[in-house]
Design an enzyme around this catalytic site. Structure first.
Site, PDB file in Angstrom:
ATOM      1  CB  THR A 107      28.194   7.767 -29.506  1.00  0.00           C
ATOM      2  OG1 THR A 107      27.247   8.489 -30.285  1.00  0.00           O
ATOM      3  CG2 THR A 107      28.479   6.459 -30.236  1.00  0.00           C
ATOM      4  CG  ASP A 108      23.372  10.297 -29.156  1.00  0.00           C
ATOM      5  OD1 ASP A 108      24.365  10.185 -29.909  1.00  0.00           O
ATOM      6  OD2 ASP A 108      22.628  11.294 -29.152  1.00  0.00           O
ATOM      7  CD  GLU A 109      26.437   9.549 -34.108  1.00  0.00           C
ATOM      8  OE1 GLU A 109      26.619   8.914 -35.150  1.00  0.00           O
ATOM      9  OE2 GLU A 109      26.915  10.673 -33.888  1.00  0.00           O
ATOM     10  CE1 TYR A 166      32.127   7.074 -33.643  1.00  0.00           C
ATOM     11  CE2 TYR A 166      29.867   7.851 -33.923  1.00  0.00           C
ATOM     12  CZ  TYR A 166      31.019   7.749 -33.153  1.00  0.00           C
ATOM     13  OH  TYR A 166      31.076   8.331 -31.901  1.00  0.00           O
ATOM     14  CE  LYS A 196      32.264   5.006 -29.442  1.00  0.00           C
ATOM     15  NZ  LYS A 196      33.570   5.249 -28.752  1.00  0.00           N
TER      16      LYS A 196
HETATM   17  P1  NAD Z   1      38.309  12.779 -31.757  1.00  0.00           P
HETATM   18  O1  NAD Z   1      38.277  12.170 -33.111  1.00  0.00           O
HETATM   19  O2  NAD Z   1      38.415  14.259 -31.604  1.00  0.00           O
HETATM   20  O3  NAD Z   1      39.540  12.151 -30.919  1.00  0.00           O
HETATM   21  C1  NAD Z   1      39.839  10.791 -30.963  1.00  0.00           C
HETATM   22  C2  NAD Z   1      41.232  10.612 -30.326  1.00  0.00           C
HETATM   23  O4  NAD Z   1      41.542   9.211 -30.301  1.00  0.00           O
HETATM   24  C3  NAD Z   1      42.355  11.302 -31.102  1.00  0.00           C
HETATM   25  O5  NAD Z   1      43.212  11.993 -30.217  1.00  0.00           O
HETATM   26  C4  NAD Z   1      43.100  10.130 -31.758  1.00  0.00           C
HETATM   27  O6  NAD Z   1      44.484  10.391 -31.983  1.00  0.00           O
HETATM   28  C5  NAD Z   1      42.871   9.026 -30.750  1.00  0.00           C
HETATM   29  N1  NAD Z   1      42.992   7.678 -31.326  1.00  0.00           N
HETATM   30  C6  NAD Z   1      42.391   7.227 -32.459  1.00  0.00           C
HETATM   31  N2  NAD Z   1      42.772   5.951 -32.670  1.00  0.00           N
HETATM   32  C7  NAD Z   1      43.575   5.585 -31.639  1.00  0.00           C
HETATM   33  C8  NAD Z   1      44.242   4.394 -31.290  1.00  0.00           C
HETATM   34  N3  NAD Z   1      44.175   3.304 -32.068  1.00  0.00           N
HETATM   35  N4  NAD Z   1      44.976   4.369 -30.159  1.00  0.00           N
HETATM   36  C9  NAD Z   1      45.079   5.476 -29.361  1.00  0.00           C
HETATM   37  N5  NAD Z   1      44.475   6.647 -29.668  1.00  0.00           N
HETATM   38  C10 NAD Z   1      43.739   6.692 -30.785  1.00  0.00           C
HETATM   39  O7  NAD Z   1      37.027  12.225 -31.009  1.00  0.00           O
HETATM   40  P2  NAD Z   1      36.076  12.930 -29.927  1.00  0.00           P
HETATM   41  O8  NAD Z   1      35.047  13.710 -30.630  1.00  0.00           O
HETATM   42  O9  NAD Z   1      36.933  13.570 -28.905  1.00  0.00           O
HETATM   43  O10 NAD Z   1      35.366  11.656 -29.315  1.00  0.00           O
HETATM   44  C11 NAD Z   1      35.956  10.956 -28.220  1.00  0.00           C
HETATM   45  C12 NAD Z   1      35.089   9.759 -27.863  1.00  0.00           C
HETATM   46  O11 NAD Z   1      33.786  10.208 -27.514  1.00  0.00           O
HETATM   47  C13 NAD Z   1      34.906   8.770 -29.004  1.00  0.00           C
HETATM   48  O12 NAD Z   1      34.970   7.467 -28.467  1.00  0.00           O
HETATM   49  C14 NAD Z   1      33.525   9.076 -29.554  1.00  0.00           C
HETATM   50  O13 NAD Z   1      32.937   7.927 -30.104  1.00  0.00           O
HETATM   51  C15 NAD Z   1      32.808   9.538 -28.297  1.00  0.00           C
HETATM   52  N6  NAD Z   1      31.700  10.498 -28.499  1.00  0.00           N
HETATM   53  C16 NAD Z   1      31.894  11.624 -29.246  1.00  0.00           C
HETATM   54  C17 NAD Z   1      30.844  12.549 -29.358  1.00  0.00           C
HETATM   55  C18 NAD Z   1      31.024  13.846 -30.131  1.00  0.00           C
HETATM   56  O14 NAD Z   1      30.072  14.604 -30.263  1.00  0.00           O
HETATM   57  N7  NAD Z   1      32.213  14.168 -30.630  1.00  0.00           N
HETATM   58  C19 NAD Z   1      29.632  12.322 -28.732  1.00  0.00           C
HETATM   59  C20 NAD Z   1      29.473  11.147 -27.967  1.00  0.00           C
HETATM   60  C21 NAD Z   1      30.529  10.261 -27.857  1.00  0.00           C
HETATM   61  P1  TYD Z   2      28.455  15.603 -37.315  1.00  0.00           P
HETATM   62  O1  TYD Z   2      29.005  16.813 -36.643  1.00  0.00           O
HETATM   63  O2  TYD Z   2      29.298  14.869 -38.300  1.00  0.00           O
HETATM   64  O3  TYD Z   2      27.979  14.634 -36.139  1.00  0.00           O
HETATM   65  P2  TYD Z   2      27.091  13.256 -36.210  1.00  0.00           P
HETATM   66  O4  TYD Z   2      26.921  12.848 -37.599  1.00  0.00           O
HETATM   67  O5  TYD Z   2      27.971  12.302 -35.465  1.00  0.00           O
HETATM   68  O6  TYD Z   2      25.824  13.577 -35.526  1.00  0.00           O
HETATM   69  O7  TYD Z   2      27.110  16.002 -38.047  1.00  0.00           O
HETATM   70  C1  TYD Z   2      26.041  16.596 -37.325  1.00  0.00           C
HETATM   71  C2  TYD Z   2      24.892  16.785 -38.295  1.00  0.00           C
HETATM   72  O8  TYD Z   2      25.283  17.749 -39.285  1.00  0.00           O
HETATM   73  C3  TYD Z   2      24.517  15.533 -39.054  1.00  0.00           C
HETATM   74  O9  TYD Z   2      23.097  15.498 -39.220  1.00  0.00           O
HETATM   75  C4  TYD Z   2      25.186  15.696 -40.412  1.00  0.00           C
HETATM   76  C5  TYD Z   2      25.165  17.201 -40.610  1.00  0.00           C
HETATM   77  N1  TYD Z   2      26.272  17.762 -41.404  1.00  0.00           N
HETATM   78  C6  TYD Z   2      26.024  18.571 -42.493  1.00  0.00           C
HETATM   79  O10 TYD Z   2      24.856  18.862 -42.832  1.00  0.00           O
HETATM   80  N2  TYD Z   2      27.071  19.070 -43.226  1.00  0.00           N
HETATM   81  C7  TYD Z   2      28.363  18.772 -42.903  1.00  0.00           C
HETATM   82  O11 TYD Z   2      29.289  19.244 -43.623  1.00  0.00           O
HETATM   83  C8  TYD Z   2      28.626  17.952 -41.763  1.00  0.00           C
HETATM   84  C9  TYD Z   2      30.022  17.610 -41.369  1.00  0.00           C
HETATM   85  C10 TYD Z   2      27.542  17.461 -41.043  1.00  0.00           C
END
Ligand code: NAD
Ligand code: TYD
Length: 339
Positions: free
Chosen positions: A125-127, A150, A154
């Site tokens: 992630t970019d975070e 988090y 990562k």
């Molecule tokens: P999500 O929380 O929707 O899904 C995570 C999945 O991982 C779930 O299906 C969960 O059951 C599974 N999981 C958790 N622990 C596990 C374990 N110990 N063994 C096997 N499976 C397990 O997450 P997401 O939003 O789909 O993100 C997926 C990946 O992409 C993550 O690694 C996250 O850090 C990365 N990512 C997410 C975003 C975003 O905007 N959501 C952006 C950049 C990167």
């Molecule tokens: P989020 O979707 O949790 O993603 P991330 O923190 O990984 O970027 O949050 C996106 C942005 O929205 C973040 O600045 C936090 C804000 N946010 C709120 O203001 N209210 C909320 O209830 C949530 C879940 C997030």
């Protein structure tokens, strides 16, 4: 190609599996997922009868389960999506983030090394880069400076991936994408939380002043980028993924309400997130130039389609929101919304 997708029952993993099965009829995909609160096999109903798709319930921290699934299916590529992914949950319960995101990654890397897996892709992630001020972008050279449990977990995982490349010569890649949006997004994250709360006539909690900025990318554009990295990523390289689409949180929420035809009076400014990163913004030049990736969705189309998906799939999110999620929501928002 025998692909092991870990965390494939989550938001991005399930979209990625659908994307790959549609694009490559001959690919074989094993989804290995623990089915935590965020994992949901309903996300994959459209492919569950596809003979090229298999599901195995398992934990990436469990060495014997990981070895067994790799051996059974002759896996040659691992794409690791499995993670605890929500910043707010990491603030209240960091332990499981270290366990899954760091120890789980190490277990996968060790198995990849031992069982001669030919490519390992870490979905990061970019975070991990921390927070930006008003200007500038994250490049692949930006130093890692994570601020939440988090993002720290990562970043720890990314460093292990790097070490397995440098030390053992494992063919690894790390992708660092900005915030995703799209269908099957778990309603704890900003966009699906706001859409579904608005549809339920609930308050919309905005942390702090609402001026924090995120760089939103459609989940299918992310899937396409990962596909290119699998095909042609150079060994050991990191690729940032983002579509130059920065929005403040308050503007996103206003946009959602406007598209739903709802008034703005459900917006509530609430206590800020601890350690809240101010701004994320990706410089995607490397993946665009090296792998010819570019995003296809404009945000205008993507957000309208996403809202339509939540309108058409109420049962999917209502089932989530009436389960264990209720306790999470109470713990996360009750006090905040009171004051
Ligand atoms: P999500 O929380 O929707 O899904 C995570 C999945 O991982 C779930 O299906 C969960 O059951 C599974 N999981 C958790 N622990 C596990 C374990 N110990 N063994 C096997 N499976 C397990 O997450 P997401 O939003 O789909 O993100 C997926 C990946 O992409 C993550 O690694 C996250 O850090 C990365 N990512 C997410 C975003 C975003 O905007 N959501 C952006 C950049 C990167
Ligand atoms: P989020 O979707 O949790 O993603 P991330 O923190 O990984 O970027 O949050 C996106 C942005 O929205 C973040 O600045 C936090 C804000 N946010 C709120 O203001 N209210 C909320 O209830 C949530 C879940 C997030």
């Amino acid at each position: 190609m025998q692909l092991l997708v870990t965390g494939g029952a989550g938001f991005i993993g399930s979209n990625f599996i659908r994307y790959m099965l549609n694009k490559y009829p001959s690919i074989s995909i094993v989804n290995f997922d623990k089915l935590t609160y965020a994992g949901n096999l309903e996300n994959l109903i459209s492919v569950e009868h596809n003979p090229k798709y298999h599901f195995t319930k398992g934990d990436i921290c469990d060495k014997s389960q990981v070895h067994a699934v790799i051996k059974k299916h002759n896996i040659n590529i691992i794409v690791n999506f499995a993670a605890e992914s929500h910043v707010d949950r990491s603030i209240s319960e960091p332990d499981i983030f270290v366990q899954t995101n760091i120890m789980g990654t190490q277990t996968l890397l060790e198995a990849a090394k031992a069982l001669q897996v030919t490519r390992y892709i870490q979905i990061s992630t970019d975070e991990v880069y921390g927070s930006l001020g008003e200007t500038g972008y994250f490049t692949e050279e930006t130093p890692l400076a994570p601020n939440s449990p988090y993002s720290a977990s990562k970043a720890g995982a990314d460093l292990l991936v790097r070490a397995y490349h440098e030390t053992y010569g494992l063919h690894t890649n790390i992708t660092r994408c900005s915030n995703n949006y799209g269908p099957f997004h778990f309603p704890e994250k900003l966009i699906p939380l706001m859409i579904t709360n608005a549809l339920e006539n609930k308050e919309l909690p905005i942390y702090g002043n609402g001026l924090n900025i995120r760089d939103w990318l459609h989940v299918e554009d992310h899937a396409a980028a990962i596909d290119l990295v699998i095909q042609a990523g150079r060994p050991g390289e990191v690729y940032n993924i983002g579509g130059h689409n920065e929005w403040s949180n308050i503007d996103i929420v206003r946009e959602i309400l406007t598209l739903l035809g709802e008034p703005m009076d459900s917006i509530r400014y609430v206590e800020d997130r601890k350690g809240h990163d101010q701004r994320y913004a990706i410089d995607p030049s490397k993946i665009m130039e090296e792998l010819q990736w570019k995003p296809h969705y404009t945000f205008g189309i993507g957000i309208q389609e996403t809202i339509r998906w939540y309108l058409d799939n109420r049962e999917w999110w209502q089932r989530i929101k009436t389960g264990e999620y209720k306790n999470y929501y109470k713990q996360q928002y009750e006090d905040r919304l009171l004051f």
